[in-house]
Design a protein around this motif. Structure first.
Motif, PDB file in Angstrom:
ATOM      1  N   LEU B 260    -119.362 -44.996 -10.913  1.00 45.53           N
ATOM      2  CA  LEU B 260    -119.138 -43.602 -11.303  1.00 45.53           C
ATOM      3  C   LEU B 260    -119.999 -43.306 -12.534  1.00 45.53           C
ATOM      4  O   LEU B 260    -120.066 -44.118 -13.459  1.00 45.53           O
ATOM      5  N   THR B 261    -120.667 -42.180 -12.524  1.00 46.73           N
ATOM      6  CA  THR B 261    -121.556 -41.830 -13.646  1.00 46.73           C
ATOM      7  C   THR B 261    -121.007 -40.606 -14.385  1.00 46.73           C
ATOM      8  O   THR B 261    -119.964 -40.064 -14.024  1.00 46.73           O
ATOM      9  N   GLY B 489    -124.510 -58.889 -14.540  1.00 50.48           N
ATOM     10  CA  GLY B 489    -124.650 -58.054 -15.738  1.00 50.48           C
ATOM     11  C   GLY B 489    -125.319 -56.718 -15.518  1.00 50.48           C
ATOM     12  O   GLY B 489    -125.627 -56.023 -16.486  1.00 50.48           O
ATOM     13  N   SER B 490    -125.532 -56.336 -14.261  1.00 46.65           N
ATOM     14  CA  SER B 490    -126.244 -55.081 -14.039  1.00 46.65           C
ATOM     15  C   SER B 490    -125.290 -53.886 -13.997  1.00 46.65           C
ATOM     16  O   SER B 490    -125.379 -53.050 -13.118  1.00 46.65           O
ATOM     17  N   ALA B 491    -124.387 -53.815 -14.986  1.00 45.58           N
ATOM     18  CA  ALA B 491    -123.425 -52.713 -15.022  1.00 45.58           C
ATOM     19  C   ALA B 491    -124.118 -51.421 -15.416  1.00 45.58           C
ATOM     20  O   ALA B 491    -125.009 -51.432 -16.259  1.00 45.58           O
ATOM     21  N   VAL B 492    -123.702 -50.330 -14.785  1.00 45.65           N
ATOM     22  CA  VAL B 492    -124.314 -49.045 -15.100  1.00 45.65           C
ATOM     23  C   VAL B 492    -123.880 -48.619 -16.495  1.00 45.65           C
ATOM     24  O   VAL B 492    -122.753 -48.850 -16.919  1.00 45.65           O
ATOM     25  N   LEU B 498    -128.801 -44.151 -14.572  1.00 46.33           N
ATOM     26  CA  LEU B 498    -129.913 -44.619 -13.737  1.00 46.33           C
ATOM     27  C   LEU B 498    -130.865 -45.554 -14.483  1.00 46.33           C
ATOM     28  O   LEU B 498    -132.063 -45.575 -14.230  1.00 46.33           O
ATOM     29  N   THR B 499    -130.333 -46.305 -15.451  1.00 47.13           N
ATOM     30  CA  THR B 499    -131.179 -47.287 -16.141  1.00 47.13           C
ATOM     31  C   THR B 499    -130.616 -48.688 -15.909  1.00 47.13           C
ATOM     32  O   THR B 499    -129.454 -48.853 -15.550  1.00 47.13           O
TER      33      THR B 499
END
Lengths: 335, 508
Positions: B260-261, B489-492, B498-499
């Motif tokens: 969710l962003t 570790g690629s948590a938003v 979008l990084t």
């Protein structure tokens, strides 16, 4: 021959002028303020004014065009509104990649298309001829983006023998830059691993682009060969007792190649357009990608630069085709 | 010969382990200039190549010290004094000093581009000593620290040395960096790829689990990105379609991410246009939009409903706030009460077809048709749309706009969209909405440092928004991506949509 080439080169000047005027006028008709594109979305009136003054955007359109042409004569194609880099420098960076792809495509189209055309013409009505005709319809009719995806799925996805995109592998050291074409530069300095890797990356985009061109070249060669084989001079050659192979290759083929040469020249224009799509699908990073982003970002100097370079390439190829005519047919003389 | 070459190429597929982490994106940044970090493609590089004074803890909206060792706020909340870490160094080894911070602030204020829009309350900076710098604000600003996470500090000496015709380094920074981030630039190939490697002198240090080298590579076609992930040629890919995500979910060794962003879609109603000047018509159109169809059918469940006018993760977003809903009967009543007869009104709507917004227009058109309102498409690129909205006379009746906020503060949504100062001249107020009461509420809220009181003010503003409906609230974006399951570790990062923050990632 010399005066002819000089005359043709001179004739290119009005064509390029016409194209530049048309492109300049059309890009200025597009919606959007180039000053805001250069200064940024939130630029205030003062900043916009400064940019207009610096770029001459506050002058009448003919004056702007004259200024552009004045800079162009000094080799200055302007500055990209988004990257702030000189367009000529960026073209120097992107063009070799496209040239490499175009050359590879033409090598495939010619080296496969002409022999295939000759082969099927000499076996008219055979199963091989009929199979070729089916294949050629497939090759010409298949949309390039679909062909690209198909090849990517098969060779990169299923078989895993070719890379899916890019110009070089991540672990490969790029060769020193002489021409900007990785294959040529690697060959020049003898970096064999790099050369092989560059070829592997080149194969899928070149094959995709070459599919339609190969079919077209082969179809035209076949048709011209069939016409040539019905000519009296071929019958005479046969009557003289030349072997059939010599009749095909020495007597019929040189005459049949004239229309093929025209098609090859036309293919270059078609391929230049096709690279926009193919380069994006294969992340090729050439002129097509540059054109794509330039158009999307409304970067007028970039659009102008690309149009001029594409036109120049097309004109040079046309001149080349005319020169090849004279080579193929001794009756053609350029005064 | 061609056949022989083909066979040779097929026969020599290199094997072996990759030493790079490979991330495949849809596009690469047009520049690496950190001041342009409002563009998520630029931010994606900047967050790895540069450091800010303060930064969000990866995956959270909690602000922590980064280049700053500490900070103090003046009593009137108009001056923040930051002390720069002693061990902070730029990639060329030069220490990060107060002067570099002042240079970065001044540069942003002079250029008035990119992150300037998040930091408009900043009036200037003053060097107090080599490591202490004061940043002054026109007025107190509750969102200041959150917005400062996008102000990446650049090496003043390096930029000055590479200035071109007074451009403050814009030309040079397109393909060079001047940062103090955890990673440093190895190579930048425009429109192709960017390679970075670990900066051994990074001020926050290195633990046992990090990535040494990474490549951001552009592959625009989603099918090709998907193949690269499945074959192990990539570690992480950006996904734009729910179908691709579903297809990847069953692949061995692949993990799909739905995050969710804070990115929220809105539909602007031009309040100065003939028919949309009536709030009843605007509310009716908002009620005619099929939100459920958008989320469930169009996005395959990969989108969320807003809370009131804010995305669920935003500050002051109340779970009790009314959700956008579809109610055609109520919408028809509103249109009738506004005196509009079916077939009488024709409106235009701007949207970006190339970024997948055509279905949003189609849903809105279908809803409007239920009310007897005809909606005409204006399919347009973002830059052209912004340009059109700089002047009232070129603005369409309706238009889509996404807010990619730099943090969870309500200010970034409400001030950007419905404050009158943001109408025209490149602002986000595409509705040309002007309401003195709204402006006052938003100004007071922005300056209010007490969190509870601030949220009260924003809720008042929210109620006014829903009454006046200058923007219909669309859906909240769910970030879709997929990765190899050995990548961690690629948590938003909510504040950096979008990084990918490489410093937090490792392979195991």
């Amino acid at each position: 021959m010399g005066p002819f080439v000089a005359r043709r080169l001179l004739q290119m000047v009005p064509v390029l002028l016409g194209v530049s005027i048309l492109t300049f006028a059309l890009t200025n008709l597009l919606p959007g303020d180039p000053a805001r594109a250069a200064a940024g979305r939130h630029a205030n009136a003062e900043q916009l004014e400064a940019v207009r003054d610096r770029l001459g955007l506050d002058r009448p359109l003919p004056v702007q065009y004259a200024m552009y042409m004045g800079r162009l004569l000094q080799g200055d194609l302007g500055t990209s509104l988004t990257s702030k880099q000189a367009v000529a420098e960026e073209l120097r960076l992107f063009f070799p990649a496209t040239l490499e792809l175009l050359l590879a495509t033409m090598v495939i189209a010619v080296s496969v298309g002409i022999p295939l055309g000759v082969f099927t013409a000499t076996r008219r009505g055979s199963w091989a001829d009929r199979a070729f005709l089916g294949f050629s319809y497939f090759g010409v009719g298949m949309p390039v983006f679909f062909m690209a995806l198909l090849l990517q799925i098969v060779f990169a996805g299923w078989l895993r023998v070719l890379p899916i995109a890019g110009r070089l592998g991540l672990e490969t050291v790029p060769p020193p830059t002489f021409t900007g074409m990785y294959t040529v530069d690697a060959l020049l300095v003898g970096q064999w691993t790099t050369l092989l890797d560059a070829l592997r990356h080149l194969l899928l985009p070149a094959l995709t682009l070459a599919m339609a061109g190969t079919s077209e070249v082969a179809r035209i060669t076949r048709r011209s060969m069939l016409q040539a084989l019905d000519q009296e001079y071929v019958r005479t050659a046969r009557a003289k007792g030349f072997p059939e192979r010599t009749v095909w290759l020495r007597h019929a083929l040189p005459n049949a190649l004239l229309p093929t040469t025209t098609v090859i020249g036309l293919q270059v224009a078609f391929l230049l357009g096709g690279t926009v799509l193919i380069e994006n699908l294969f992340s090729w990073g050439g002129l097509g990608t540059y054109a794509w982003t330039g158009i999307f970002r409304m970067d007028i100097p970039v659009i102008m630069g690309i149009t001029l370079i594409a036109t120049t390439v097309y004109l040079i190829v046309n001149l080349g085709v005319d020169l090849v005519y004279a080579r193929l047919d001794p009756r053609i003389r350029y005064e | 010969m061609t056949c022989a070459l083909f066979v040779t190429c097929l026969g020599c597929a290199p094997a072996g382990e990759r030493s790079h982490l490979v991330l495949l994106t849809e596009g690469i940044a047009p520049t690496m200039d950190p001041v342009m970090a409002t563009d998520s493609r630029v931010d994606n590089l900047a967050i790895n190549l540069y450091s800010a004074l303060v930064q969000y803890r990866p995956g959270t909206t909690e602000v922590r010290m980064d280049l700053a060792a500490s900070y103090e706020v003046s009593e009137d909340a108009r001056r923040y004094v930051f002390e720069v870490r002693e061990n902070a160094r730029f990639h060329d080894g030069k220490p990060v000093l107060a002067e570099d911070v002042k240079f970065s602030i001044d540069r942003m204020l002079t250029l008035r581009i990119g992150v300037w829009r998040y930091l408009t309350p900043v009036s200037g900076a003053e060097v107090l000593d080599t490591r202490r710098v004061a940043i002054d604000l026109h007025e107190p600003f509750a969102g200041f620290l959150g917005a400062m996470t996008r102000l990446y500090i650049a090496n003043a000496d390096l930029i000055r040395a590479n200035e071109y015709e007074g451009d403050l380094g814009q030309r040079w920074l397109q393909n060079h960096t001047a940062g103090a981030g955890p990673y440093r630039l190895v190579s930048f190939q425009p429109e192709q790829q960017v390679t970075v490697e670990r900066n051994p002198g990074y001020h926050l240090g290195w633990g046992p689990r990090h990535v040494d080298r990474a490549v951001f590579r552009v592959i625009r076609e989603e099918v090709a990105r998907r193949i690269a992930l499945v074959t192990g040629d990539a570690d992480w890919i950006f996904v734009s379609s729910a179908d691709t995500l579903q297809a990847l979910a069953g692949e061995p060794g692949v993990r799909v991410n739905r995050d969710l962003t804070l990115n929220q879609l809105y539909f602007a109603f031009n309040t100065q246009s003939e028919h949309l000047g009536d709030a009843r018509v605007r509310r009716a159109l908002a009620l005619a939009y099929d939100y459920e169809g958008h989320i469930e059918h169009l996005m395959g469940g990969n989108a969320a409903q807003a809370h009131g006018v804010l995305p669920a993760g935003a500050e002051c977003a109340s779970p009790d706030a009314p959700r956008p809903r579809t109610d055609l009967d109520a919408a028809r009543r509103l249109v009738a009460s506004a005196g509009i007869r079916p077939g009488e009104v024709e409106l235009t709507m701007a949207f970006e077809g190339t970024t997948g917004e055509t279905p949003f227009f189609e849903i809105m058109r279908a809803g409007a048709a239920q009310l007897g309102i005809r909606l005409n498409a204006v399919d347009i690129e973002w830059d052209a749309k912004v340009e059109n909205y700089t002047r009232l006379e070129t603005s369409t009746d309706m238009g889509t706009i996404w807010i990619f906020a730099p943090g969870p503060e309500a200010h970034h949504y409400m001030h950007s969209l419905v404050h009158s100062s943001q109408a025209g001249d490149g602002g986000d107020n595409f509705a040309w909405y002007e309401n003195a009461a709204m402006d006052e509420l938003l100004d007071t809220a922005a300056a209010e440092l007490d969190g509870e009181r601030r949220c009260e003010l924003y809720r008042e503003a929210e109620a006014l928004w829903l009454e006046e409906m200058p923007f219909a609230v669309g859906v909240t974006m769910v970030g879709l991506s997929a990765q190899r399951d050995d990548l961690h570790g690629s948590a938003v990062s909510l504040g950096h949509p979008l990084t990918q923050n490489l410093y937090a990632m490792w392979k195991e």
